[in-house]
Design an enzyme around this catalytic site. Structure first.
Site, mmCIF file in Angstrom:
data_model
loop_
_atom_site.group_PDB
_atom_site.id
_atom_site.type_symbol
_atom_site.label_atom_id
_atom_site.label_comp_id
_atom_site.label_asym_id
_atom_site.label_seq_id
_atom_site.Cartn_x
_atom_site.Cartn_y
_atom_site.Cartn_z
ATOM 1 N N LYS A 180 0.850 -1.202 0.000
ATOM 2 C CA LYS A 180 0.000 0.000 0.000
ATOM 3 C C LYS A 180 0.882 1.247 0.000
ATOM 4 C CE LYS A 180 -1.895 2.914 2.807
ATOM 5 N NZ LYS A 180 -1.855 4.171 2.031
ATOM 6 N N GLU A 255 9.451 1.072 11.070
ATOM 7 C CA GLU A 255 10.509 2.081 10.904
ATOM 8 C C GLU A 255 9.823 3.414 11.097
ATOM 9 O OE1 GLU A 255 12.361 4.698 10.214
ATOM 10 O OE2 GLU A 255 12.894 4.362 8.113
ATOM 11 N N CYS A 289 13.300 10.484 7.883
ATOM 12 C CA CYS A 289 13.175 9.934 9.231
ATOM 13 C C CYS A 289 14.477 10.134 10.000
ATOM 14 C CB CYS A 289 12.810 8.465 9.177
ATOM 15 S SG CYS A 289 13.824 7.525 8.039
ATOM 16 N N GLU A 388 9.244 15.605 16.379
ATOM 17 C CA GLU A 388 9.685 15.460 14.989
ATOM 18 C C GLU A 388 8.955 16.473 14.112
ATOM 19 O OE1 GLU A 388 8.544 11.894 12.654
ATOM 20 O OE2 GLU A 388 10.676 11.744 12.178
HETATM 21 P P1 NDP Z 1 1.579 8.255 8.537
HETATM 22 O O1 NDP Z 1 2.411 7.425 9.436
HETATM 23 O O2 NDP Z 1 0.177 8.486 8.958
HETATM 24 O O3 NDP Z 1 1.561 7.612 7.060
HETATM 25 C C1 NDP Z 1 2.409 6.587 6.610
HETATM 26 C C2 NDP Z 1 1.587 5.509 5.917
HETATM 27 O O4 NDP Z 1 0.667 4.918 6.837
HETATM 28 C C3 NDP Z 1 0.757 6.025 4.759
HETATM 29 O O5 NDP Z 1 0.717 5.031 3.730
HETATM 30 C C4 NDP Z 1 -0.600 6.191 5.402
HETATM 31 O O6 NDP Z 1 -1.638 6.183 4.459
HETATM 32 C C5 NDP Z 1 -0.655 4.968 6.282
HETATM 33 N N1 NDP Z 1 -1.621 5.010 7.360
HETATM 34 C C6 NDP Z 1 -2.109 6.095 8.029
HETATM 35 N N2 NDP Z 1 -2.995 5.708 8.979
HETATM 36 C C7 NDP Z 1 -3.064 4.347 8.923
HETATM 37 C C8 NDP Z 1 -3.790 3.351 9.646
HETATM 38 N N3 NDP Z 1 -4.619 3.665 10.661
HETATM 39 N N4 NDP Z 1 -3.613 2.051 9.318
HETATM 40 C C9 NDP Z 1 -2.770 1.707 8.331
HETATM 41 N N5 NDP Z 1 -2.078 2.596 7.589
HETATM 42 C C10 NDP Z 1 -2.194 3.904 7.898
HETATM 43 O O7 NDP Z 1 2.338 9.614 8.308
HETATM 44 P P2 NDP Z 1 1.773 11.017 7.782
HETATM 45 O O8 NDP Z 1 1.720 10.978 6.324
HETATM 46 O O9 NDP Z 1 0.496 11.379 8.504
HETATM 47 O O10 NDP Z 1 2.953 11.982 8.259
HETATM 48 C C11 NDP Z 1 2.921 12.504 9.590
HETATM 49 C C12 NDP Z 1 4.303 12.499 10.178
HETATM 50 O O11 NDP Z 1 4.831 11.175 10.242
HETATM 51 C C13 NDP Z 1 5.337 13.284 9.388
HETATM 52 O O12 NDP Z 1 5.224 14.642 9.611
HETATM 53 C C14 NDP Z 1 6.602 12.690 9.940
HETATM 54 O O13 NDP Z 1 6.881 13.288 11.173
HETATM 55 C C15 NDP Z 1 6.251 11.211 10.148
HETATM 56 N N6 NDP Z 1 6.679 10.354 9.009
HETATM 57 C C16 NDP Z 1 7.783 9.569 9.188
HETATM 58 C C17 NDP Z 1 8.265 8.831 8.134
HETATM 59 C C18 NDP Z 1 9.499 7.992 8.267
HETATM 60 O O14 NDP Z 1 10.226 7.854 7.296
HETATM 61 N N7 NDP Z 1 9.732 7.371 9.406
HETATM 62 C C19 NDP Z 1 7.637 8.864 6.809
HETATM 63 C C20 NDP Z 1 6.452 9.663 6.747
HETATM 64 C C21 NDP Z 1 6.013 10.381 7.817
HETATM 65 P P3 NDP Z 1 -2.024 7.467 3.568
HETATM 66 O O15 NDP Z 1 -0.937 8.462 3.641
HETATM 67 O O16 NDP Z 1 -2.140 6.855 2.251
HETATM 68 O O17 NDP Z 1 -3.312 7.956 4.125
#
Ligand code: NDP
Length: 484
Positions: A180, A255, A289, A388
């Site tokens: 996904k 991660e 990250c 973060e």
């Molecule tokens: P999320 O953790 O919410 O998103 C990452 C993935 O998880 C996306 O594919 C998202 O779907 C999916 N997701 C969200 N909610 C659920 C759920 N309940 N069950 C299963 N999958 C889910 O990150 P955000 O995009 O909201 O970003 C917010 C913050 O997260 C950023 O500002 C940053 O601080 C951190 N982040 C950290 C990352 C890293 O590399 N460790 C990468 C990205 C974000 P979709 O986006 O399609 O709705």
């Protein structure tokens, strides 16, 4: 027909391209704020179809000699190389990345899959390993077996590349997968389906479902037909995935985020320190990250280093990816723009000392552009020091002793990466041993070769990706003990 024409608006399920039937979702170009495509969300039923396909394909795929799986994987990377320009263009358009960074994402994805294809070749040789012990009448050996069908939930900061960190070891191990992508950046991750098609992967080995986390992601993480969910994203969502996985005791790989420090000691080369400090928080507009967003500097060199940092800041050229000479693009989404500018607002409310930047980038009427920002003497209690931000925002604090620097560096709920800048090798080794971080860098840019490990201590995650540890994350160990 280009890569994007083939995959746009689709899911790849059981070897076929299918439309979602759920809500219609726009994909936005962060440089222009205009839609560059739409897709219909994959419903829970489509996720169910994809998981069923992955289960049906598992016996055949896992029974193949690993070297044969590796051949398919190398055909996938050949397909990616054939579509390199299309993929780089999609990455630039959908993420706002400079060309060099977009190219690095696609090249890194190819390198990672090829690395694990090589590991698959080795896996066959280690399949049955005798265990040495001395118990009269007994002998034992271990077998490594693929975990089963697995799901990946992916973020938007490094589409394609972060998927390759999961896909390489999973396919090499003999797992089948359901991917996904993030709804924000679905294009290049959906190309994995096209690469699988072009490589002739058996139907159902690799499936892609597009949709939001709330619908498609939740359906995947709750699905009892998967043996593991590998997730990269926020700690908050990681926790909800962990809870969902508890229901049927699925394996998880998490991660999550970070708040990584750079420690600059009094003997550091200041030019190098300034370059590495900003690189660590400017790459991908700070949406990493492992962004080294907390700068801990020895008090004796703070002023000199700060001057050099400001020079580095002034050299940044904000722009859309097609602008000549641009070095930093917009943030990837409106949500991320609101989050980062929200932290700039909090900094004003907290009365932080802003040395440069601190606001929206006024030169741009459209696009999610923010000014690279530097705060000095940030109190430990500040939300900007603790949380973060995921943007080009660097916070400085000083220390007077090595012990103090280490204690401050470790004083966070996260533990993903850390950077040490010193000319003293013994000190570097001593400090690295005491830092609570999954990857420590010494006098070098943050790089993540597929041979190394990736993952965090504390709330930065569970498990390790890449290297032999990444492969082990998709294998079960079975011991067979028999009469001698
Ligand atoms: P999320 O953790 O919410 O998103 C990452 C993935 O998880 C996306 O594919 C998202 O779907 C999916 N997701 C969200 N909610 C659920 C759920 N309940 N069950 C299963 N999958 C889910 O990150 P955000 O995009 O909201 O970003 C917010 C913050 O997260 C950023 O500002 C940053 O601080 C951190 N982040 C950290 C990352 C890293 O590399 N460790 C990468 C990205 C974000 P979709 O986006 O399609 O709705």
């Amino acid at each position: 027909m280009g890569a994007r024409d083939v995959i746009i608006e689709k899911n790849f399920c059981n070897g076929k391209w299918v439309q979602g039937t759920g809500a219609r979702i726009a994909v936005i170009n962060p440089s222009t704020e205009q839609p560059i495509g739409h897709f219909n969300e994959a419903s829970a039923e489509l996720v169910d179809d994809a998981v069923r396909a992955a289960n049906e394909a598992f016996p055949g795929w896992s029974a193949l000699p690993a070297a044969e799986r590796a051949t398919y994987m190398r055909k996938m990377t050949a397909a990616i190389r054939d579509h390199f320009e299309d993929l780089v263009a999609m990455q630039m358009e959908n993420c706002g990345k400079p060309r060099g960074e977009a190219e690095a994402d696609i090249n890194g994805s190819v390198d990672c899959i090829d690395y694990f294809a090589d590991r698959a070749d080795e896996l066959d040789a280690r399949r049955q390993t005798p265990i040495e012990y001395d118990i009269p009448g007994y002998r034992s050996s271990t077998r490594l077996e693929p975990m089963g069908p697995v799901g990946f939930i992916l973020p938007w900061n490094f589409p394609m590349k972060i998927c390759s960190w999961k896909l390489g070891p999973a396919l090499a191990a003999g797992c089948t997968v359901v991917i996904k992508p993030s709804e924000v950046t679905p294009f290049t991750d959906t190309f994995w389906g096209r690469a699988a098609e072009l490589a002739g992967l058996p139907a159902g080995v690799l499936n892609v479902v597009n949709g939001t986390g709330a619908v498609t992601g939740a359906a995947l993480s709750e699905h009892p037909g998967l043996r593991k969910i590998s997730f990269t994203g926020s700690t908050r969502t990681g926790k909800s995935i962990m809870k969902a996985a508890a229901e049927d005791v699925k394996n998880i790989g998490l991660e999550l985020g970070g708040k990584s420090p750079t420690l600059v000691f009094e003997d550091a080369d200041l030019d190098l320190a300034a370059r590495l400090a900003v690189e660590g928080v400017f790459y991908n507009s700070g949406q990493c990250c492992n962004a080294t967003c907390r700068l801990l500097v020895h008090e004796s060199i703070k002023d000199a280093l700060t001057e050099k940092l400001i020079e580095e800041y002034k050299a940044v050229v904000l722009g859309t990816p097609d602008t000549d000479g641009m070095t930093m693009g917009p943030l990837a989404s409106k949500a991320q723009y609101d989050k980062v500018t929200g932290y700039q607002d909090i900094a004003r409310e907290e009365g932080l000392n802003c040395l440069i930047g601190g606001g929206r980038a006024a030169a741009f009427n459209t696009g999610y552009f923010v000014e690279p920002t530097l705060y000095d003497d940030v109190p430990k209690s500040s939300r900007l020091w603790q949380e973060e931000i995921f943007g080009p925002v660097l916070c400085i604090r000083t220390f007077s002793t090595e012990e103090e620097a280490i204690a401050e560096a470790n004083d966070t709920e996260y533990g993903l990466a850390a950077s040490i800048i010193t000319e003293d090798d013994e000190r570097a080794e001593r400090v690295a041993a005491q830092l609570e971080a999954g990857h420590v860098y010494n006098n070098v840019s943050v790089a993540i070769p597929p041979q190394t490990s990736w993952g965090g201590f504390k709330q930065s995650g569970i498990g390790r990706e890449l290297g032999p540890w990444g492969l082990a994350g998709f294998l079960e160990v079975k011991t067979v003990t028999s009469r001698q």
